[in-house]
Design an enzyme around this catalytic site. Structure first.
Site, PDB file in Angstrom:
ATOM      1  N   HIS A   1       9.817 -29.258 -10.695  1.00  0.00           N
ATOM      2  CA  HIS A   1       8.965 -29.697 -11.790  1.00  0.00           C
ATOM      3  C   HIS A   1       7.588 -30.149 -11.305  1.00  0.00           C
ATOM      4  CE1 HIS A   1       8.474 -30.927 -15.937  1.00  0.00           C
ATOM      5  NE2 HIS A   1       8.208 -32.179 -15.615  1.00  0.00           N
TER       6      HIS A   1
ATOM      7  N   ASP B   1      12.672 -25.710 -11.420  1.00  0.00           N
ATOM      8  CA  ASP B   1      12.606 -26.720 -12.477  1.00  0.00           C
ATOM      9  C   ASP B   1      13.680 -26.447 -13.525  1.00  0.00           C
ATOM     10  OD1 ASP B   1      11.813 -28.775 -14.120  1.00  0.00           O
ATOM     11  OD2 ASP B   1      10.016 -27.774 -14.862  1.00  0.00           O
TER      12      ASP B   1
ATOM     13  N   SER C   1       4.238 -31.287 -17.155  1.00  0.00           N
ATOM     14  CA  SER C   1       5.294 -31.781 -18.025  1.00  0.00           C
ATOM     15  C   SER C   1       4.756 -32.120 -19.416  1.00  0.00           C
ATOM     16  CB  SER C   1       5.964 -32.981 -17.354  1.00  0.00           C
ATOM     17  OG  SER C   1       7.185 -33.289 -17.965  1.00  0.00           O
TER      18      SER C   1
END
Length: 440
Positions: free
Chosen positions: A419, A359, A158
């Site tokens: 994610h 994601d 991320s």
């Protein structure tokens, strides 16, 4: 904080037994603080590789950087993703420690057990984040010289990927100048916030093609995304961050609460009901920081783990400064770092991009868009390659991922993962790790 603190298995077992929890895996650990700037203290936690086939000096060192900014690697990355134990302090079968030594660093300062002494000591951009990390790495490789020669990789997730790119570039320069002694072998960018606008602009099409938006919803999400684009083009990055939050709200309203971290799950109704009354920072904290600081993880970190570590200042709470970390980085949040990835590739640094199929926040469509914008001279060769299928390690004959590698650039498409890839597809993530660290 000058002393190096190292646990022994006996000490850890005593704490675990005291709490009535299962015993951990045997292994050697170390942790400490580094004051990276006046009033800015960064916490690191090292697990030595625990392999039956090789000693830790014969295996790579992997540093893991969490997202947010404000998400804690020593907490979430460690106990929810790749560390030797899960949140119940039970051995993790897919721990990365079996293939490499793993270094968790709580960064930027204020994240996890890291802390600042005053409000003006927080980082406000990735340049400061990178500068802080270089101070920590210089200390680490000086104090633990046995790691200077082993291949050193930076893995990230991320917003951690945005920070990892900037850190990697500064580390490359520092090694060339002789100010940091280490064998930097590459950086891996997992579901990473490299080009925020490319992510936002593809949310609508991605959700539409997966039947999570109708025509009206697509139009509303696309319209909100265009406002973000305009702000970015005008270099109004604080405004762009606020408008990015608006797009997320439009997405939630039109999808009845799709989870940005995995499109196959949904936000509870009570969370959606609170949106209207929240300010911008509180809203983003709920969406992107609190998922990394669940109650069970917070209780673990501020309870038995804090006791085990023994060096956390009395006034420091794990995750207690996370919201301040995020708010101080708001002006830098929507800035792209594609140019930094270009510089890394041109400098010959091994760069890997890996992304989860499910994601949304950093959807694969957006990742592919910024990759196609690279000026790296190997891009045309990369684009000409067909991808290769990888079997799911737990289901032979079933595809778990695809990948392509050309010169010093690789891309992994991880199927059935959101994610947090190591949480969703642990065996596939571990196989990918082994492929990346052995490709040299």
């Amino acid at each position: 904080m000058g002393r190096v603190a190292a646990s022994s298995l006996v000490f850890l077992l005593a704490i675990i037994v005291d709490k009535g929890l299962p015993s951990p895996l045997a292994g050697k650990e170390a942790w400490n603080y580094v004051e990276v700037r006046d009033g800015a203290h960064m916490f690191w936690w090292l697990y030595y590789a625990d392999s039956q086939s090789a000693g830790y000096k014969d295996l790579p060192l992997v540093m893991w950087l969490q997202g947010g900014p404000g998400g804690s690697g020593s907490g979430f990355g460690n106990f929810d993703e790749i560390g030797p134990l899960n949140k119940d302090l039970e051995p993790r079968k897919t721990s990365w420690v079996q293939a490499a030594s793993v270094l968790f660093v709580d960064n930027p300062v204020g994240t996890g057990f890291s802390y600042t002494d005053r409000p003006d000591a927080y980082a406000t951009n990735v340049a400061t984040v990178a500068s802080d990390m270089l101070v920590l790495l210089k200390h680490f490789f000086t104090e633990r010289a046995e790691f200077q020669g082993v291949p050193f990789y930076i893995f990230s997730e991320s917003y951690g990927g945005k920070m990892a790119a900037a850190i990697s570039l500064e580390l490359t320069k520092a090694i060339a100048q002789g100010t940091v002694k280490c064998n930097f072998a590459g950086v891996a960018l997992g579901d990473s916030w490299i080009s925020p606008l490319d992510s936002v602009m593809t949310w609508g099409p991605y959700l539409y093609t997966t039947s999570l938006l109708d025509d009206y919803g697509l139009a509303e999400v696309s319209s909100a995304a265009e406002a973000v684009k305009k702000a970015v083009e005008q270099q109004q990055f604080v405004k762009a961050t606020e408008l990015w939050s608006v797009v997320e709200t439009v997405v939630e309203q039109n999808t009845n609460g799709v989870n940005f971290y995995n499109i196959l799950t949904q936000e509870p109704d009570d969370k959606l009901a609170s949106i209207a009354g929240e300010d911008f920072i509180s809203l983003q904290t709920r969406r992107h920081i609190r998922p990394l600081h669940s109650q069970s993880l917070s209780e673990l970190m501020n309870g038995p783990i804090r006791k085990k570590l023994g060096i956390i200042p009395q006034n420091v709470t794990w995750g207690g400064q996370a919201e301040e970390v995020f708010s101080n980085m708001a002006g830098d949040f929507m800035r792209p770092v594609v140019d930094i990835v270009d510089q890394l590739l041109t400098a010959g640094v091994n760069v890997t991009v890996y992304n989860g199929q499910l994601d949304l926040i950093v959807d694969t469509m957006g990742q592919e868009l910024w990759v196609k914008q690279l000026k790296w001279d190997g891009l045309s060769g990369f684009n000409k390659l067909r991808w290769t299928a990888l079997d799911d390690p737990t289901s032979p004959g079933v595809t778990g991922a695809f990948y392509k590698t050309y010169k010093n650039f690789s891309f992994y498409w991880i199927l059935k993962a959101g994610h947090m890839i190591p949480s969703d597809q642990g065996p596939m993530a571990l196989q990918m790790l082994k492929m990346i660290i052995q490709q040299d």
